[in-house]
Write an enzyme that holds these catalytic residues in place. Structure first.
Site, short mmCIF file in Angstrom:
data_model
loop_
_atom_site.label_atom_id
_atom_site.label_comp_id
_atom_site.label_asym_id
_atom_site.label_seq_id
_atom_site.Cartn_x
_atom_site.Cartn_y
_atom_site.Cartn_z
N ARG A 15 0.84 -1.22 0.00
CA ARG A 15 0.00 0.00 0.00
C ARG A 15 0.87 1.26 0.00
O ARG A 15 0.52 2.27 -0.61
CB ARG A 15 -0.93 0.02 1.20
N ASP A 415 -12.87 -8.28 9.77
CA ASP A 415 -11.69 -8.71 9.02
C ASP A 415 -10.63 -9.37 9.90
O ASP A 415 -10.51 -9.08 11.10
CB ASP A 415 -11.05 -7.54 8.30
N GLU A 418 -3.95 -9.21 7.87
CA GLU A 418 -3.09 -9.66 6.77
C GLU A 418 -1.70 -9.04 6.97
O GLU A 418 -1.56 -8.02 7.63
CB GLU A 418 -3.66 -9.19 5.42
N ARG A 424 0.89 -0.26 8.48
CA ARG A 424 0.19 0.94 8.97
C ARG A 424 -0.57 0.69 10.26
O ARG A 424 -0.75 1.60 11.05
CB ARG A 424 -0.83 1.45 7.92
N LYS A 437 -8.99 -8.59 13.70
CA LYS A 437 -8.46 -7.25 13.96
C LYS A 437 -9.00 -6.67 15.27
O LYS A 437 -8.25 -6.12 16.07
CB LYS A 437 -8.82 -6.30 12.81
N VAL A 461 -21.09 -4.00 9.90
CA VAL A 461 -22.18 -3.07 10.16
C VAL A 461 -22.88 -2.75 8.85
O VAL A 461 -22.31 -2.15 7.94
CB VAL A 461 -21.67 -1.78 10.85
N ASP A 485 -13.10 2.20 4.91
CA ASP A 485 -13.04 2.73 3.55
C ASP A 485 -14.40 2.71 2.86
O ASP A 485 -14.66 3.55 2.01
CB ASP A 485 -12.08 1.88 2.68
N CYS A 541 -18.77 -1.50 -24.70
CA CYS A 541 -18.15 -1.64 -26.02
C CYS A 541 -16.67 -1.26 -25.96
O CYS A 541 -15.85 -1.82 -26.69
CB CYS A 541 -18.88 -0.81 -27.07
#
Length: 972
Positions: A15, A415, A418, A424, A437, A461, A485, A541
């Site tokens: 990231r 979640d 990972e 972060r 988490k 949620v 996010d 298309c």
């Protein structure tokens, strides 16, 4: 391995790579940093730059741990205070634990006016916190004088105020001031003139500024422009001048331009000069007495969220100093929160006195009463990713939700952790991978402050979670925080906060950009009051036949993955679960019955591979179809010289004519496509293969047996309609020929014994971008790149393809820390019941750098009529009883609120619309009978419209009306 050859660990840094780029990442991995001062600000900077991945950091501090530090430094624990450890000794191993690639060591030697500073020469950047101005000037002068100069940053927080100073030397070159990715913009026209004027296709904004440079590609007619760089003078958002084009050939059609990034040089003056100028100013400028009073009163205190915000900003400057990526601060930055203490000026001075506990630093800034309110707070936080971890750290330092005060922090996140999160989400470590988490973060938060009450859930949620997070749950919470996010989830949480009159603190980041939004009942607009423009959908298309930019080929490849390896296997499984007997399916089809999806499913069954070599066969035939036959067919339907009715060429910008691709196993892209596609087919069909099966020799041997059918062009014209959507193949009517073919294929499958329980099952594959071993990104990258080559589009590397295909949001710890700090400052104001004028929303971009603080949007009052207004926060209430009729309800609304209801709706059910047949009879029915509530339901929210003042006008909207089924005395 040498640092300059070190491969970037994408599973950890993916990231952040999208924010900084590989060149900056490699420079960081070769840079050493000296950081002095392990207080609130110093530990924030240490955390952020170690997470970012510098080569080494020396942490310097000379103080011992005190009780005070527990409320300022999240890496100092109670046992450190009791054992009188030095701060740097306590902090160093915990900082080192954040990133195994960074060497972290410590120093507790005094650095003062007599210290020999030559030891600093081994560092590329020096950061001072908690240092005297004299020492800062001395060290800065030394750093500035070195060749090359050592980049210097001095920063501090003083209670409610903070400052940053940067000096990166007399000449500091920045490779990329903004970090924005240049976009290809297609050209409508270029005039043959002096100056020549370029106009963008479809009046698209070019995003250029006068003085920028652009390079031209694929221009027809005025071909001399191709490959040349021109400086622009902007005329409008979609046109600009490029100098003399009068001697060039006339522009015919096509082409695009891209902005060329040029390095920028910055010059810095040393702190000594700035200090001298400030001293001169002191003789001339009168000082604001209120600011001095606020600052002097709180200067000995510490506001942890301010340290977090400024620490994030300062850390980004460190990364700029050692990489030359993004525009540096020129040269000062100040941030204050005087609005936080202005309402507290009337409090007794004793409110701010120390009490010998971990909250003394905070108490010196906001007083005892507000500290106690934070302790009692009940917070619901949705999401426990990067912002969530930073928020929990801030809650712990602020003492938000203490068990002894009946406070609580409830956090939910479905979640699991990972590896890419570790870059972060600083509460997590490698041994936490694949653990939840929320529960992991809750445990880490209690390590910072054991007094907190943290309740961790694993719920998503959304509307389906209303049983868990009911209105009474929201009503029991004082504040809601969104740290996720997903925009739709944020909109949903916002709607629940509005209906339950609860403040919401929202924030988000994208790369170096961040925003905060403070939503307070009756004062501000809500998150749902504004809508971002919808994401532009790529026309079907364009994806199918006429890609013009790399994003189109990546989306096409991603769609192929979804269709082949998830959608079709899912339909296959669903069909055979619905129709478990193959013989019955055959009988029904022979009887002329149409079964949805049968044609697709039977085709999959009849072509089902049973061995690895058949998977290779399928992959090779797919290559032929996607990259050769598609091009041949398009050029057959629309030859290169085809013209439209107006005489213009069919194949002109942005349409690119395709070039058929001949298969070549020696081409690494072709080989990767075959291997990745075959692996995915093997996984979908549960076919085993060995490492040897993936070798070039084995694949080459298998491919030598593949018979490629002769190509015969179809006379069917493909999709050219820009507005057309992709048809659903399962719902398209079958021709009698297709039906006969499906029946024959099913009979053959039965005869060939393909119909086994295993044969009626496939394994749908969920696209997983972060597992490099699964072949998903290999397939998308190779398919997209070959298609790009087929259409003469510049291909994207694997990293860029992964970002676009995986819809990855670039992220970096510096922005996350800053945004969480800014939100937490607003939390204190909300808890203190501060007025509208004290609240601040923020937008920042640390790359430029810019920080903009604004007042939130005030709530709008919507008139109904005759001085009757409502806002999004209003909810009218009516209390009924068992025999309360619809007529009683409408009369009650008229009597209580002075306006006549004209229509009543519950969800999507219209309870009363006068023009609807039979609705007038409903007036006599009870509300219980009309709504049919469950036994536990105490109330419903109804949408009520009101009669207009004049005939012919539309009905007037009003606020929701909450109807309680029981009288007020019995209502909760």
């Amino acid at each position: 391995m040498a640092a300059d050859l070190m491969e970037i660990d994408d599973s950890l840094y993916s990231r952040q790579r999208y924010v900084l780029g590989d060149s900056a990442m490699h420079q960081m991995a070769q840079s050493s940093v000296f950081l002095s001062g392990m207080g609130a600000l110093g530990v924030e900077i240490a955390k952020n730059i170690v997470l970012a991945g510098v080569k080494s950091v020396t942490l310097h501090d000379t103080k011992n741990c005190e009780t005070w530090d527990l409320g300022c430094n999240f890496f100092i624990h109670n046992e450190d205070v009791l054992s009188h450890r030095s701060r740097v000794e306590a902090v160093c191993p915990r900082v080192a634990d954040l990133n195994p690639y960074v060497q972290v060591d410590m120093s507790s030697l005094p650095v003062d006016d007599n210290t020999d500073l030559s030891f600093l020469r081994k560092y590329q950047c020096v950061i001072l916190t908690e240092a005297s101005l004299n020492l800062q000037k001395r060290i800065n002068t030394f750093c500035h004088s070195q060749q090359p100069p050592i980049r210097f940053i001095g920063c501090d927080t003083y209670g409610i105020c903070a400052r940053i100073f940067c000096d990166f030397g007399e000449t500091f070159e920045v490779s990329d001031p903004t970090g924005e990715e240049p976009k290809e913009i297609f050209i409508q026209s270029i005039t043959q003139n002096n100056p020549g004027i370029v106009t963008c296709m479809d009046n698209r904004p070019h995003g250029l500024q006068t003085g920028h440079n652009v390079i031209f590609r694929e221009v027809h007619g005025m071909v001399a422009l191709n490959g040349t760089v021109r400086r622009v003078t902007v005329l409008s958002t979609h046109s600009f001048e490029i100098g003399d084009t009068s001697e060039l050939q006339p522009y015919a059609h096509g082409g695009f331009f891209v902005m060329v990034k040029t390095p920028t040089t910055y010059s810095f003056a040393p702190l000594q000069i700035h200090a001298a100028m400030l001293a001169l100013d002191n003789f001339q400028v009168p000082v604001n007495a209120e600011v001095v009073r606020c600052l002097s009163r709180t200067a000995r205190g510490t506001l942890p969220p301010l340290a977090a915000a400024v620490g994030g900003i300062a850390s980004q400057e460190v990364l700029k100093a050692i990489t030359g990526k993004f525009a540096p601060l020129q040269q000062w930055f100040y941030l204050d929160t005087t609005e936080l203490v202005r309402p507290l000026q009337s409090l007794a001075v004793e409110e701010f006195f120390p009490r010998g506990d971990r909250y003394d630093g905070l108490r010196a800034c906001i007083g005892e009463s507000l500290c106690l309110e934070l302790h009692k707070l009940r917070v619901f936080m949705v999401g426990c990713g990067a912002i969530g971890c930073e928020m929990l750290k801030n809650f712990a330092l602020l003492g938000v939700g203490l068990a002894k005060s009946s406070g609580e922090v409830c956090v939910t996140d479905p979640d699991l952790i990972e590896k890419s999160n570790l870059n972060r989400q600083f509460l997590f470590r490698p041994h936490h991978i694949q653990k939840p988490k929320s529960t992991t973060a809750a445990g880490a938060t209690l390590d910072i402050n054991p007094e907190l009450q943290v309740d961790a859930h694993l719920n998503k949620v959304c509307p389906a979670s209303e049983n868990v997070y009911s209105d009474s749950f929201y009503s029991s919470m004082n504040v809601v925080v969104t740290a996720l996010d997903n925009v739709e989830a944020r909109r949903y949480v916002d709607s629940r906060c509005v209906s339950n009159q609860r403040p919401l603190l929202d924030s988000g980041t994208m790369g170096t950009k961040g925003h905060t939004e403070i939503i307070v009942p009756s004062l501000t607009e809500s998150y749902n009051s504004h809508r971002d423009p919808p994401e532009e959908e790529i026309p079907f298309c364009t994806l199918k036949s006429f890609p013009s930019v790399i994003e189109h080929t990546i989306q096409w490849a991603r769609d192929k993955f979804e269709s082949s390896f998830f959608h079709k296997p899912s339909i296959y499984n669903s069909f055979w679960q619905t129709h478990p007997s193959v013989d019955v399916v055959l009988q029904r089809m022979q009887a002329g019955e149409s079964l949805e999806g049968s044609f697709q499913v039977i085709k999959l069954l009849s072509r089902r591979p049973g061995q690895w070599k058949q998977c290779i066969h399928i992959a090779r035939l797919k290559f032929e179809k996607y990259f050769k036959r598609k091009a041949l067919q398009l050029l057959h339907s629309f030859p290169l010289e085809t013209r439209l009715k107006d005489g213009s060429l069919f194949w002109q910008s942005p349409k690119r004519p395709p070039t058929p691709i001949d298969f070549d196993l020696k081409d690494p892209l072709h080989f990767t496509f075959i291997i990745s596609a075959a692996r995915l087919y093997a996984e979908v069909y549960d076919i085993a293969y060995s490492e040897n099966d993936l070798s070039e020799d084995t694949v080459s041997r298998i491919l030598s047996d593949v018979k490629i059918p002769e190509y015969r062009p179809s006379e069917k014209v493909g999709y050219t309609d820009e507005t057309a959507r992709k048809p659903d193949a399962t719902k398209m009517p079958l021709s009698s020929e297709e039906e006969r073919e499906a029946i024959a294929q099913l009979e053959q499958a039965i005869d060939a014994n393909k119909v086994t329980p295993e044969g009626l099952q496939m394994r749908p594959l969920q696209f997983e971008k972060d597992d490099d071993s699964n072949g998903h990104i290999d397939f998308v990258t190779s398919a997209s790149s070959i298609r790009a080559r087929m259409y003469s589009i510049e291909p994207a590397d694997r990293l860029k393809t992964k970002r676009i295909a995986g819809k990855i949001i670039p992220a970096i710890a510096t922005a996350t820390a800053a945004v969480a700090g800014l939100v937490s400052l607003e939390l204190i104001k909300v808890v203190g019941g501060f007025g509208f004028e004290s609240l601040k929303n923020c937008f920042f971009n640390l790359a430029i750098p810019v920080v903009v603080l604004t007042e939130p949007a005030p709530v709008k009052r919507t008139p109904i009529r005759n001085n009757i207004y409502f806002t999004i926060w209003d909810c009218w209430t009516i209390f009924g009883h068992e025999d309360f009729t619809l007529s009683d309800f409408m009369n009650a609304v008229r009597e209580k609120y002075g306006i006549e209801p004209s229509m009543v709706v519950h969800g999507v059910k219209m309870l009363y619309v006068p023009v609807m047949p039979g609705h007038s009879k409903r007036l006599k029915l009870t509300m219980q009978k009309l709504i049919k509530p469950s036994a536990a339901r105490r109330y419903v929210d109804l949408t009520v419209s009101f009669a207009p003042e004049s005939d012919g006008d539309e009905d007037l909207a009003g606020p929701p009306v909450r109807y309680h089924f029981s009288p007020e005395s019995k209502a909760p």
